[in-house]
Enzyme design. Structure first.
Site, PDB file in Angstrom:
ATOM      1  N   ASP A  80     -10.984  -8.474   7.699  1.00  0.00           N
ATOM      2  CA  ASP A  80     -12.380  -8.371   7.273  1.00  0.00           C
ATOM      3  C   ASP A  80     -13.052  -9.736   7.323  1.00  0.00           C
ATOM      4  O   ASP A  80     -14.204  -9.864   7.731  1.00  0.00           O
ATOM      5  CB  ASP A  80     -12.475  -7.806   5.847  1.00  0.00           C
ATOM      6  CG  ASP A  80     -12.738  -6.313   5.861  1.00  0.00           C
ATOM      7  OD1 ASP A  80     -12.316  -5.663   6.836  1.00  0.00           O
ATOM      8  OD2 ASP A  80     -13.355  -5.801   4.919  1.00  0.00           O
ATOM      9  N   ASP A  93      -3.110 -18.209   2.008  1.00  0.00           N
ATOM     10  CA  ASP A  93      -4.258 -18.894   1.398  1.00  0.00           C
ATOM     11  C   ASP A  93      -4.831 -19.937   2.365  1.00  0.00           C
ATOM     12  O   ASP A  93      -6.041 -20.075   2.519  1.00  0.00           O
ATOM     13  CB  ASP A  93      -3.899 -19.516   0.041  1.00  0.00           C
ATOM     14  CG  ASP A  93      -2.499 -20.099  -0.004  1.00  0.00           C
ATOM     15  OD1 ASP A  93      -1.742 -19.931   0.970  1.00  0.00           O
ATOM     16  OD2 ASP A  93      -2.151 -20.740  -1.015  1.00  0.00           O
ATOM     17  N   TYR A 128       0.821  -1.214   0.000  1.00  0.00           N
ATOM     18  CA  TYR A 128       0.000   0.000   0.000  1.00  0.00           C
ATOM     19  C   TYR A 128       0.855   1.264   0.000  1.00  0.00           C
ATOM     20  O   TYR A 128       0.363   2.353  -0.266  1.00  0.00           O
ATOM     21  CB  TYR A 128      -0.953   0.027   1.218  1.00  0.00           C
ATOM     22  CG  TYR A 128      -2.041  -1.029   1.176  1.00  0.00           C
ATOM     23  CD1 TYR A 128      -2.194  -1.862   0.078  1.00  0.00           C
ATOM     24  CD2 TYR A 128      -2.917  -1.184   2.236  1.00  0.00           C
ATOM     25  CE1 TYR A 128      -3.181  -2.832   0.039  1.00  0.00           C
ATOM     26  CE2 TYR A 128      -3.910  -2.156   2.211  1.00  0.00           C
ATOM     27  CZ  TYR A 128      -4.033  -2.978   1.105  1.00  0.00           C
ATOM     28  OH  TYR A 128      -5.021  -3.935   1.081  1.00  0.00           O
ATOM     29  N   LYS A 147       3.304 -15.313   2.593  1.00  0.00           N
ATOM     30  CA  LYS A 147       3.231 -16.090   1.345  1.00  0.00           C
ATOM     31  C   LYS A 147       4.674 -16.419   0.952  1.00  0.00           C
ATOM     32  O   LYS A 147       5.142 -16.096  -0.151  1.00  0.00           O
ATOM     33  CB  LYS A 147       2.493 -15.248   0.281  1.00  0.00           C
ATOM     34  CG  LYS A 147       2.148 -15.979  -0.984  1.00  0.00           C
ATOM     35  CD  LYS A 147       1.066 -17.030  -0.814  1.00  0.00           C
ATOM     36  CE  LYS A 147       0.831 -17.769  -2.124  1.00  0.00           C
ATOM     37  NZ  LYS A 147       0.046 -18.997  -1.963  1.00  0.00           N
ATOM     38  N   ASP A 203      -5.361  -6.611   5.964  1.00  0.00           N
ATOM     39  CA  ASP A 203      -6.563  -5.912   5.519  1.00  0.00           C
ATOM     40  C   ASP A 203      -7.638  -6.943   5.160  1.00  0.00           C
ATOM     41  O   ASP A 203      -8.786  -6.877   5.606  1.00  0.00           O
ATOM     42  CB  ASP A 203      -6.197  -5.059   4.292  1.00  0.00           C
ATOM     43  CG  ASP A 203      -7.285  -4.086   3.905  1.00  0.00           C
ATOM     44  OD1 ASP A 203      -8.302  -4.016   4.603  1.00  0.00           O
ATOM     45  OD2 ASP A 203      -7.123  -3.400   2.875  1.00  0.00           O
TER      46      ASP A 203
END
Ligand code: NAD
Length: 357
Positions: free
Chosen positions: A251, A223, A142, A191, A247
């Site tokens: 959620d 994942d 980001y 990852k 992020d």
């Protein structure tokens, strides 16, 4: 004790839920003999309307001069056609960066009284879960290098994920210290089978874990983590992860509690000043109708008392009051599910909590 709190009400339901929280904090101050001074500043769409930009310098200066910041939410359809760098949501990245807030703490807890609101089956949820997601907030993709360039198939856009050892260590320490005060388990999510930045992340977390022998440390690919959160959320205590993975996963974790209007968050830096806000947005569909659930913001206020002001008893008092009100069966519209009866308004829910306090 006396504290100065900057109020960033923002847009949509922001003003309603922040006002509710101010009332609860004022009651708490009265009960415990403290003084909280509140100063409002503009952020988001209302700041664009008044000044042309979503994050005026006066807001940054006001927050820097305060002991802590309480934020409602920003954004709404009115400002959807603003250019990317002048959108209300841009102010969130700007204020986190200006305040040096590199940690985001997001508790995802299933309240026993709201168990039926979780989309997960009873046998998965069991007697509830209590996860703390520690998300890195000022690094990664980001904030990395981005732009357009000529690529193999013509023009392409790119964003860059980069993390330094220093950034990984400082967020890792927050996660391990947080776990020491909870159930002493940290799961770091990355990852590392694909990304170089994740391999450095994993190596650094492993090294750091040796300084916390009491904490049970594990790592997981993102994942798999997305799957495990809905398969067996009870396995997690503290999750630590990068900006983008955090992020998305936070959620997901909030959704399995079934109640977006309940979930609080804290953004912290190196000092005690933090920014506290609900995880939901400005809910333009119900703005100005007195229908919003104020609990996520009220619980964010409780987190402010605990993490920025060291007032744990006061934070407990607010959290207990919320639990009692829910246990007594009081619900705002978003928590009604299939239940019959008339939901409480935002104001009525606030008053119930103040009554118990
Ligand atoms: P949202 O969270 O605002 O709303 C999603 C749904 O949940 C809506 O139906 C809404 O009515 C409901 N909801 C949310 N909070 C509630 C509450 N406290 N009580 C009762 N119901 C509640 O998400 P969205 O609709 O995707 O976004 C709306 C605007 O908010 C957009 O402009 C978005 O960019 C912005 N946003 C801001 C933040 C922030 O300020 N931190 C975060 C997310 C989204």
């Amino acid at each position: 004790m006396e504290f100065n709190i900057a109020l960033l009400k923002g847009d949509g339901i922001g003003p309603e839920i922040v006002e509710s929280t101010v009332r609860v904090l004022e009651k708490t101050a009265e009960k415990f003999g403290h003084k909280f001074n509140f100063t409002p500043y503009l952020i988001g769409g209302c700041a664009i309307d008044a000044t042309g930009i979503p994050l005026p310098q006066e807001t940054i200066d006001g927050c820097l001069a305060s002991d802590s910041v309480l934020l409602g939410a920003v954004g709404g359809p009115k400002w959807d056609d603003q250019p990317g760098n002048n959108r209300p949501e841009k102010a969130l990245l700007g204020i986190r960066s200006a305040l040096g807030l590199f940690t985001n703490l997001r508790p995802a807890q299933l309240y026993p009284a709201l168990r039926s609101a979780s989309p997960l089956k009873d046998e998965i949820v069991g007697d509830g879960f209590d996860i703390m997601i520690v998300r890195e907030l000022t690094g990664g993709i980001y904030f990395g290098d981005r732009g357009y360039r000529e690529g193999k198939y013509g023009q392409e856009a790119y964003d860059t994920e980069a993390y330094s050892v220093t950034e990984i260590e400082r967020i890792g320490k927050v996660a391990f210290e947080t776990a020491m005060k909870r159930n002493k388990k940290v799961c770091s999510i990355d990852k590392a089978n694909v990304l170089e930045s994740s391999r450095l992340w994993r190596k650094t977390m492993h090294e750091l874990s040796e300084q916390y022998p009491e904490v049970e440390y594990s790592d997981m690919f993102v994942d798999n983590a997305a799957m495990q959160l809905v398969r067996d959320p009870k396995q997690f205590d503290v999750i630590v992860t990068s900006n983008m993975f955090g992020d998305i996963l936070s959620d997901e974790a909030s959704q399995i509690t079934g109640s977006i209007g309940m979930l609080a968050s804290a953004s912290l830096g190196a000092g005690t000043r933090g920014m506290y806000e609900p995880i939901h947005g400005s809910a333009p569909d119900i703005a100005g109708q007195n229908k919003a659930n104020p609990i996520a913001t009220i619980l964010s206020g409780a987190m402010m008392l605990r993490y920025s002001f060291g007032l744990s008893d006061e934070a407990d008092a607010i959290e207990n009051a919320v639990n009692k009100v829910l246990d007594a069966g009081h619900r705002t519209a978003d928590l009604m599910g299939t239940a019959n009866g008339t939901p409480l308004t935002c104001t009525e829910m606030t008053e119930k909590i103040i009554e118990v306090l």
